[in-house]
Design a protein around this motif. Structure first.
Motif, mmCIF file in Angstrom:
data_model
loop_
_atom_site.group_PDB
_atom_site.id
_atom_site.type_symbol
_atom_site.label_atom_id
_atom_site.label_comp_id
_atom_site.label_asym_id
_atom_site.label_seq_id
_atom_site.Cartn_x
_atom_site.Cartn_y
_atom_site.Cartn_z
ATOM 1 N N ARG A 133 13.463 -105.162 17.096
ATOM 2 C CA ARG A 133 12.875 -104.322 16.049
ATOM 3 C C ARG A 133 13.801 -104.346 14.833
ATOM 4 N N HIS A 135 14.031 -104.840 10.100
ATOM 5 C CA HIS A 135 13.569 -105.418 8.833
ATOM 6 C C HIS A 135 14.784 -105.483 7.889
ATOM 7 N N PRO A 176 10.707 -110.325 16.408
ATOM 8 C CA PRO A 176 9.832 -109.509 15.548
ATOM 9 C C PRO A 176 10.531 -109.025 14.271
ATOM 10 N N ARG A 178 11.768 -108.766 10.563
ATOM 11 C CA ARG A 178 11.186 -109.213 9.296
ATOM 12 C C ARG A 178 12.265 -109.332 8.208
ATOM 13 N N ARG A 228 4.451 -102.271 5.957
ATOM 14 C CA ARG A 228 3.323 -103.133 6.358
ATOM 15 C C ARG A 228 3.229 -103.153 7.882
ATOM 16 N N PRO A 229 2.049 -103.532 8.404
ATOM 17 C CA PRO A 229 1.918 -103.633 9.869
ATOM 18 C C PRO A 229 2.875 -104.685 10.440
ATOM 19 N N ALA A 230 3.211 -104.526 11.721
ATOM 20 C CA ALA A 230 4.273 -105.326 12.342
ATOM 21 C C ALA A 230 4.034 -106.835 12.263
ATOM 22 N N HIS A 231 2.761 -107.257 12.173
ATOM 23 C CA HIS A 231 2.479 -108.708 12.183
ATOM 24 C C HIS A 231 2.652 -109.317 10.787
ATOM 25 N N MET A 232 2.975 -108.492 9.790
ATOM 26 C CA MET A 232 2.924 -108.958 8.392
ATOM 27 C C MET A 232 4.324 -108.928 7.770
ATOM 28 N N ASN A 233 4.757 -110.086 7.252
ATOM 29 C CA ASN A 233 6.066 -110.198 6.592
ATOM 30 C C ASN A 233 5.868 -110.552 5.121
#
Ligand code: NAP
Length: 254
Positions: A133, A135, A176, A178, A228-233
């Motif tokens: 987890r 970013h 995961p 980002r 942003r949602p987790a799937h989006m970078n």
């Protein structure tokens, strides 16, 4: 308002400008903040202002490799799980032609903008990988896309940040975690005062006759990226004032 409820956010260079604006906005969004910079008195004032927000203050010079490793490697237990790292500490010094440049200015920019960012990233990202987890947001610049006269080493340092962001994204593929680079043009902060070593008149001229971006504008962009949602970078955002269209193209109205 986007929510960052209970996320732990580490901001370098939180004592002024974009870093302080991020602290204020991300606190409103529910984040818990690790605020770092060299000027502790400013961090204390900011934490007092954000009285409802849990804050951990660290006096940190990102250029000091040993200090960074020690301080970030031994965060107190409730602060060890950094969810969001905002690598914001940075500066420009001087605007001399390269052949007339001050070597100490170059050292300061390279040591802060490139090496400092690397030291902090190296200390924080392994924990993110272990926890699955995280970013990382790096403050790049329009200067990293387009070199301007006299910008030589500062522009090089921000081009390096751009390459580092791209490389980190590649290296974290399959995790995961980002990575985002936020790359602004003219933002009115202490930036030009620092660049021109306290020459207020010269600093003010940089923003004369136009409406520059504000530190709060950049904080809003960063809040957007980290919610942003987790799937989006969001890999890279290049933004500038409406009255700017490139490093050397600015429309001034007097
Ligand atoms: P600023 O108001 O001068 O703030 C710079 C921050 O960086 C301060 O909090 C300062 O804190 C910190 N810092 C500088 N050297 C440091 C060091 N060695 N260790 C730890 N912290 C250090 O400037 P800003 O405009 O907010 O700049 C923030 C970032 O945005 C920088 O990376 C800059 O390159 C980038 N940027 C700015 C603009 C612009 O036009 N303003 C445009 C594009 C990108 P202390 O002095 O208390 O340590």
């Amino acid at each position: 308002m986007f929510s960052l409820q209970d996320q732990t956010i580490l901001i370098t260079g939180a004592s002024a400008g974009i870093g302080a604006a991020c602290a204020r906005l991300l606190a409103q969004a529910g984040g818990r903040l690790i605020l770092t910079a060299r000027r502790t008195d400013r961090l204390e004032a900011l934490a007092a202002e954000l009285e409802q927000t849990p804050c951990h203050l660290l006096t940190l010079d990102v250029r000091d490799k040993a200090q960074v490793a020690e301080a970030l490697g031994r965060l107190p237990a409730p602060w060890q799980t950094v969810d969001i790292l905002i690598n914001n500490a940075g500066l420009s010094r001087g605007m001399n032609k390269l052949q007339e440049g001050e070597v100490t200015d170059w050292d300061e920019m390279i040591d802060t903008n490139i090496k400092g960012l690397l030291y902090v990233t190296r200390a924080i990202v392994p924990g993110m990988v272990t926890r699955g987890r995280g970013h990382v947001v790096n403050l790049g610049s329009l200067a990293g896309h387009q070199t301007y006269p006299g910008g030589n080493v500062y522009c090089a340092s921000k081009a390096a940040v751009r390459a580092i962001s791209e490389g980190l994204k590649q290296d974290l593929l399959g995790t995961p975690i980002r990575v985002t680079s936020v790359d602004p043009g003219l933002v009115e902060t202490d930036f030009s005062r620092v660049r021109f070593k306290g020459d207020e008149a010269r600093a003010a001229k940089v923003y004369q006759g136009l409406t520059p971006l504000t530190a709060e504008d950049i904080a809003e962009v960063i809040l957007y990226c980290v919610t942003r949602p987790a799937h989006m970078n969001i890999n890279e955002i290049l933004l500038m004032p409406t009255a700017q269209s490139g490093s050397t193209l600015v429309h001034r109205q007097y």
